[in-house]
Design an enzyme around this catalytic site. Structure first.
Site, PDB file in Angstrom:
ATOM      1  N   ARG C  51      -5.483 110.940  36.571  1.00  0.00           N
ATOM      2  CA  ARG C  51      -4.070 110.602  36.771  1.00  0.00           C
ATOM      3  C   ARG C  51      -3.151 111.629  36.103  1.00  0.00           C
ATOM      4  O   ARG C  51      -2.244 112.181  36.731  1.00  0.00           O
ATOM      5  CB  ARG C  51      -3.812 109.215  36.165  1.00  0.00           C
ATOM      6  CG  ARG C  51      -2.403 108.684  36.347  1.00  0.00           C
ATOM      7  CD  ARG C  51      -2.354 107.260  35.826  1.00  0.00           C
ATOM      8  NE  ARG C  51      -3.480 106.537  36.357  1.00  0.00           N
ATOM      9  CZ  ARG C  51      -3.506 106.002  37.578  1.00  0.00           C
ATOM     10  NH1 ARG C  51      -2.437 106.080  38.347  1.00  0.00           N
ATOM     11  NH2 ARG C  51      -4.583 105.387  37.988  1.00  0.00           N
ATOM     12  N   LYS C  80     -20.184 126.153  24.557  1.00  0.00           N
ATOM     13  CA  LYS C  80     -20.807 127.305  23.899  1.00  0.00           C
ATOM     14  C   LYS C  80     -20.341 127.448  22.458  1.00  0.00           C
ATOM     15  O   LYS C  80     -20.578 128.469  21.826  1.00  0.00           O
ATOM     16  CB  LYS C  80     -20.497 128.586  24.688  1.00  0.00           C
ATOM     17  CG  LYS C  80     -21.126 128.596  26.065  1.00  0.00           C
ATOM     18  CD  LYS C  80     -20.804 129.879  26.814  1.00  0.00           C
ATOM     19  CE  LYS C  80     -21.317 129.822  28.252  1.00  0.00           C
ATOM     20  NZ  LYS C  80     -20.699 130.844  29.093  1.00  0.00           N
ATOM     21  N   HIS C 129       0.534 110.691  23.537  1.00  0.00           N
ATOM     22  CA  HIS C 129       0.469 110.996  24.965  1.00  0.00           C
ATOM     23  C   HIS C 129       1.920 111.090  25.428  1.00  0.00           C
ATOM     24  O   HIS C 129       2.408 110.233  26.167  1.00  0.00           O
ATOM     25  CB  HIS C 129      -0.278 109.882  25.691  1.00  0.00           C
ATOM     26  CG  HIS C 129      -0.566 110.176  27.132  1.00  0.00           C
ATOM     27  ND1 HIS C 129      -0.346 111.410  27.711  1.00  0.00           N
ATOM     28  CD2 HIS C 129      -1.051 109.384  28.132  1.00  0.00           C
ATOM     29  CE1 HIS C 129      -0.676 111.363  28.980  1.00  0.00           C
ATOM     30  NE2 HIS C 129      -1.098 110.151  29.262  1.00  0.00           N
TER      31      HIS C 129
END
Lengths: 305, 305, 305
Positions: C51, C80, C129
């Site tokens: 989303r 890595k 957020h």
């Protein structure tokens, strides 16, 4: 607003218009290079399918549009329990048109019911894969010049082969098509296609076990992959998978203008040596798939060239 | 049509032309911003490599082109048993140029043999990674002003380090390059590079075990990562991995105009404190990698600025 | 150069400017359709979030820009052993602006400290957020006409719900906001938000256990998902997850102009029957999220319409 769930959603006339548009795109791609500028295609793939996804993406890019989406369920909100209905409502805010692939039959239909943008079924389990069928039709029409008056051999896994069922359904709308069904006993075309689609519509067919014996009759040979995942045991798979391998020896029995199609990917059902035969058109088929999807996007977005 | 499989595919003159073009792109990016409008790059990565993939994608986007592809084998048709030869034939219908990364040596070569679009080897196992080498050459030439008359130290895993072998092969085409090979005994440069490439071509080299003792001599220090996956046992890895860590103390022994390069990603072989040293150019190297790939795409597509 | 780490990075005046810009984008999208031509957004997602990622990508594409990146850590160089600091330095060579999502709190902050391009926190664990909060604010302001003088009910998982904490922090900068906290005892708003944010700033609140009893008071109902992964045992989750399900019966108790918001994805905390209610605006919220992110990209890139 219109969606594409099944190849039969379009009438014979509409299919003809779509293929005419695809042919014009093939002839004059530059005319269409900016027609989707500023538009976005969402490719919503709940299971991976590189071939189909990239074909849609190439199609949209050829029209000047952009692409966003996801290529497997793992990277989607499906893993958080979201329904397909909610996902398509979200996607409707992000894109102008959507191609959806889902392992469950009917999921694209559910999506189309809750969408405010056109939805294309890009394959739902063993059910439908309409853009493959439209690609097959375009390949035949472009290279054979017609969709009627053909004898088509369908070879391989006719029991589970979604593309075969779909192509038969599409071809029984054209006149004088004769079907040669070539498969082992275990993978014969199911009765609901053989009886209810071919026979009921008054079309001729025959069932054979050996590819060689019918090669000389064919205008089109449609090869399919024998998918290991369709088998219940390894032994059956190993025994049968090599029964229906097309090679140069078998090709030598065919007419000089017969065409070999394959929905791809192929594994070993067509020997690599056949690739050099001009009658082998399965890679041209990939290219036709891009033109057909370009035409489809334009048609569903109601854009003109 | 031309492909790039190895850095040696280009002659010394062609490398010079490519780096000239890359330099012009760096100087005047706006001249090249639309040169690939309507073109598509396919990034076909059978194993993940964010750095290389995104460098190619940024390069194509900087030229006005589009990008499609996949970033791991899991989301590709390889999982359905398709051959690289068939995949590239499909990709040839979708894109104008292709960058392919594959864990198997030679896979990009196979692809190039069946492709109708230019193919770039973006790394095949321990074999070749030509765009990294071209990036290294551009970094040295841009910041040092020359590719000849240099003393270059190669430090770390010289046994398995693909980029080191490839860079040595590329440098023995320029005059008066001296190689200082810095590694533990266990990870020394293999004889087929030391003898057959350096010595046979008449270049000077020496092998040392300690980075400190040679720092003052170097024009270039090329650091490499000691990859855990190259070791057969954990113990060896743990014992050796910290032998060749570059820090400010070691940097204080070097010339004021020495340059530190690294193909990245680094783990701990260069201490973070070194990043602030103006001689540390490994992040500039990333930027040069984009310019080189832009020049390469233009060259293979035969487009002019 | 400016980053966005927390919704509080912008002053009240700056939020107002951002929302004004988003509103202008909504009204006249064509004015902004080419403003980011030639620019690139990197979406660097160390955990999947379809989303949020697609919202950013749609936003950048709507502005004429391009997008590159990765959608999960598996396909990144993180595997890595590369640090976030090194990754963002690389990304700075590839893109003009970056949205980063990371399971670890503070990772986007670390990225912003080493970046030479604007960095947007697209979610860092249970921490922040900010673009969700800006989306919530735009939805309320657009549909309610104001951000002050509102009574907002926050329902569901108030203990772990990052979006709820973030929204509360953002709303205590507007006058006369009353908070109704609706949750089971086990998932109550933590003291550090209830006391230190709401109470200390002099805002009114009450805590209730039943959604029904407060429905008539609310201007806004902000529903949240009860995430199974937040619970320590299956039993607790099963017992509590259905406590706070919004359905038409509960909706009938609400004011005719109350709005229902939800950060999505929803699972079953809002019955599907509610979707048809004009007061259910959670899908409009998705659309506002695109406008807000467009405005944010323009603001951080210092581009004008």
């Amino acid at each position: 607003m219109r969606h594409l769930m099944s190849p039969l959603d379009f009438s014979v006339e509409e299919v003809a218009q779509l293929l005419d548009l695809a042919r014009d795109i093939e002839a004059s791609p530059e005319k269409y290079a900016h027609i989707c500028d500023g538009k976005k295609l969402a490719t919503i793939f709940y299971e991976p399918s590189t071939r189909t996804r990239l074909s849609f993406e190439a199609a949209m890019m050829n029209l000047g549009g952009n692409v966003l989406g996801f290529s497997s369920a793992a990277s989607s909100s499906a893993s958080k329990g979201e329904s397909v209905a909610d996902t398509i409502r979200m996607i409707s805010c992000y894109a102008d048109i959507c191609a959806i692939r889902h392992p469950k039959e009917g999921a694209p239909m559910v999506a189309s019911m809750h969408s405010s943008i056109p939805v294309i079924n890009a394959g739902d389990g063993g059910h439908q894969h309409p853009t493959q069928t439209l690609t097959d039709l375009m390949t035949i029409r472009s290279l054979k010049g017609r969709l009627d008056n053909i004898t088509i051999g369908l070879c391989g896994d006719l029991k589970f082969g979604r593309t075969v069922h779909s192509l038969i359904n599409a071809l029984v709308r054209y006149e004088n098509v004769k079907f040669i069904l070539i498969s082992p006993e275990e993978l014969k075309l199911p009765g609901y296609v053989r009886e209810d689609v071919i026979k009921k519509n008054g079309y001729e067919y025959k069932e054979v076990e050996r590819l060689e014996e019918v090669m000389p009759e064919l205008d089109i040979l449609y090869m399919t992959r024998v998918q290991q995942e369709r088998f219940f045991n390894e032994e059956d798979y190993v025994r049968m998978k090599d029964f229906y391998i097309l090679d140069n020896a078998k090709m030598s029995l065919a007419r000089p203008d017969m065409l070999v199609l394959h929905p791809l990917p192929r594994v070993n059902e067509i020997a690599v040596e056949v690739d050099a035969d001009p009658r082998a058109v399965y890679f041209k088929q990939v290219q036709y798939g891009v033109y057909v999807r370009m035409a489809l996007i334009l048609t569903l977005l109601e854009l003109k060239g």
